[in-house]
Design an enzyme around this catalytic site. Structure first.
Site, PDB file in Angstrom:
ATOM      1  N   ASN A 151      -2.994  10.466   8.342  1.00 41.11           N
ATOM      2  CA  ASN A 151      -3.865   9.588   9.126  1.00 41.11           C
ATOM      3  C   ASN A 151      -5.141   9.336   8.325  1.00 41.11           C
ATOM      4  O   ASN A 151      -5.339   9.904   7.240  1.00 41.11           O
ATOM      5  CB  ASN A 151      -4.188  10.217  10.491  1.00 41.11           C
ATOM      6  CG  ASN A 151      -4.848   9.235  11.439  1.00 41.11           C
ATOM      7  OD1 ASN A 151      -4.396   8.091  11.553  1.00 41.11           O
ATOM      8  ND2 ASN A 151      -5.910   9.642  12.097  1.00 41.11           N
TER       9      ASN A 151
ATOM     10  N   ASP B  99      -0.652   7.339  10.769  1.00 41.03           N
ATOM     11  CA  ASP B  99      -0.030   6.244  10.021  1.00 41.03           C
ATOM     12  C   ASP B  99       1.385   6.578   9.593  1.00 41.03           C
ATOM     13  O   ASP B  99       2.177   5.688   9.295  1.00 41.03           O
ATOM     14  CB  ASP B  99      -0.870   5.905   8.780  1.00 41.03           C
ATOM     15  CG  ASP B  99      -2.126   5.151   9.153  1.00 41.03           C
ATOM     16  OD1 ASP B  99      -3.097   5.805   9.562  1.00 41.03           O
ATOM     17  OD2 ASP B  99      -2.114   3.912   9.072  1.00 41.03           O
TER      18      ASP B  99
ATOM     19  N   ARG C  21       0.870  -1.188   0.000  1.00 40.34           N
ATOM     20  CA  ARG C  21       0.000   0.000   0.000  1.00 40.34           C
ATOM     21  C   ARG C  21       0.904   1.234   0.000  1.00 40.34           C
ATOM     22  O   ARG C  21       2.006   1.187   0.559  1.00 40.34           O
ATOM     23  CB  ARG C  21      -0.927   0.037   1.235  1.00 40.34           C
ATOM     24  CG  ARG C  21      -2.038  -1.011   1.191  1.00 40.34           C
ATOM     25  CD  ARG C  21      -2.947  -0.918   2.409  1.00 40.34           C
ATOM     26  NE  ARG C  21      -3.806   0.263   2.355  1.00 40.34           N
ATOM     27  CZ  ARG C  21      -4.549   0.668   3.390  1.00 40.34           C
ATOM     28  NH1 ARG C  21      -4.517   0.020   4.528  1.00 40.34           N
ATOM     29  NH2 ARG C  21      -5.314   1.736   3.270  1.00 40.34           N
TER      30      ARG C  21
END
Lengths: 325, 157
Positions: free
Chosen positions: A243, A233, A94
């Site tokens: 985030n 994140d 990702r």
């Protein structure tokens, strides 16, 4: 202290990595067995795990690949090449989470062992296990810090899910006699707030109310919230964070209404600012359909950015864990 | 910046009919984005339907995604469904305050469009616990569902 399964959602047992399927929580607590890097990439890409779970999956995948298979060879050069290939696949799973910053630690340790004529496999195991033990200890310390920030009478808004830490902090604060209310945003389209956060805060005996993502303005304008606590994140060198989508507008509204925004971060110097972070654009059908059934008109399109950048100027306080990134 | 293949957005909030949309003018390159409007998803269903009647294919976003579009500088105009307005502000569907604060911060023009009146200010708390009839939140969860909110005039200038 209550420990949420989301605090440590993946573990290795007998050469198999067991990953909590967060899409099933709270209906089921089920762990997906992962046996190799291909399986690890699948659970990340399909969002079976996310946030801190991704971090655990990445590190533990190197332990899997250290089991029966290529790393059992005595050829140290082949071992290094295999580790690099594993890292490459994980890095590409990702786009937004800094996978490369995590895999670099393991591959770097392996290369260092090779340069020092040590055993690459042993170095991988030591590095991963040492890293995981250190992270666990630091996350528990951060839980204590969050609990200290939570004050009697607080009403806290949170978004998405901060992988167990807020629920654990809530349980500590409640045990200390503090009365705290929480509001959790639903967090469309995967609804991690409605599923995960509400569930784990309830498990921690906290008072929690679920609101739609569009209700944050009403809550703040009506004075129903006095703190906002979210995770992150990814961090940039200047303190910007990425985030879950929705974080930016929460941060803007919090600033507008004078409410402190507290962010749990993992400082990194991998990118200079939030503008350098690639933002994942996911499949529009994840918004347009639910349980395989179309929600909106057939011709209607969808757009789904997975993350927001929150500029550091909007962050009141960052509670950091230095993960060595 | 990443190329999202979208350069210009007119962002719509609230439940709007084809009649309400008559006043809206979008540039050729401008795409119509509609916030879905949880918990009922009325905007995502009805406002998009009104656009389709006009021959415009709209794009739905979740209610938490507007900020991203502003941050990326993609939003050129904001249109908000409004049930009542005076010189002190406007009564709009919940979420309008987010749009208005973002529009002011990013210096994007905002237009109020006439919408039908809601008969209730608060929704059924249970409505946020489910999605399209499927229970999402665990048993025992409390919900809070404001249906309308007041947007002060300072955000509407």
């Amino acid at each position: 202290m209550f420990e949420s399964p989301l605090f440590w959602p993946a573990y290795v047992k007998e050469d198999v990595l067991y990953v909590l399927d967060e899409t099933l929580v709270p209906s089921k607590i089920k762990y997906i067995p992962v046996k190799n890097v291909k399986g690890a990439v699948a659970v990340i890409r399909d969002m079976k795990t996310r946030a801190f779970g991704q971090f655990l999956v990445v590190l533990n995948t190197f332990l899997l690949e250290n089991g029966p298979g290529p790393l059992r060879t005595r050829d140290q050069v082949r071992k290094i090449k295999h580790l690099e290939a594993v890292a490459e696949q994980l890095n590409n799973s990702r786009p937004t989470f800094p996978f490369a910053e995590v895999t670099r630690i393991v591959v770097g340790a392996a290369k260092k062992a090779f340069a020092n004529e040590g055993d690459v496999s042993v170095a991988v195991v030591k590095t991963v296990q040492g890293f995981l033990a250190g992270i666990r200890a630091r996350r528990l310390q951060r839980v204590r810090q969050i609990a200290d920030i939570l004050q009697d009478g607080d009403s806290v808004l949170t978004h998405c899910n901060v992988s167990g830490e807020l629920a654990m902090a809530a349980s500590l604060a409640i045990a200390e006699g503090k009365h705290i209310k929480f509001f959790a945003t639903e967090t469309r389209p995967y609804m991690q707030g409605a599923k995960l956060t509400v569930w784990e805060l309830t498990q921690a005996n906290a008072k929690v109310t679920l609101v739609a993502d569009n209700a944050i303005g009403s809550l703040m304008a009506d004075g129903q919230v006095n703190k906002v606590i979210i995770g992150s994140d990814r961090s940039a060198a200047n303190g910007d964070i990425a985030n879950k989508i929705g974080s930016y507008q929460i941060a803007v509204l919090a600033r507008e209404f004078g409410i402190p925004l507290i962010v749990l971060t993992q400082p990194s110097r991998g990118v200079a600012s939030g503008g350098d972070m690639p933002i994942e654009i996911r499949d529009e059908n994840e918004i347009l359909a639910f349980n395989g059934k179309r929600i909106f008109g057939n011709k209607v399109k969808g757009f789904y950015p997975g993350f927001d950048v929150v500029p550091h100027q909007l962050i009141t306080k960052a509670i950091e864990i230095h993960a060595g990134l | 910046m990443q190329d999202y293949k979208i350069k210009s957005i007119g962002l719509f909030h609230g439940i709007l009919s084809a009649e309400s949309l008559k006043k809206v003018k979008l540039a050729k390159s401008e795409r119509a984005f509609v916030c879905e409007g949880r918990p009922g998803l009325e905007a995502g269903k009805m406002t998009t339907g009104a656009f389709l009647k006009k021959g415009i294919i709209p794009t739905v976003i979740s209610d938490n995604m507007a900020g991203f579009l502003f941050f990326k500088g993609l939003v050129k105009q904001v249109f908000i469904a409004c049930q009542y307005a005076d010189n002190k502000g406007a009564l709009c569907d919940t979420g309008a305050l987010i749009m208005a604060v973002l529009a002011r911060k990013h210096k994007v023009p905002l237009t109020l469009l006439v919408a039908e009146h809601r008969t209730r200010f608060l929704g059924d708390p249970k409505s946020i616990l489910s999605f399209e009839g499927h229970r999402i939140a665990p048993e025992g969860t409390h919900g809070y569902v404001p249906l309308v909110e007041w947007v002060p005039a300072k955000y509407l200038k």
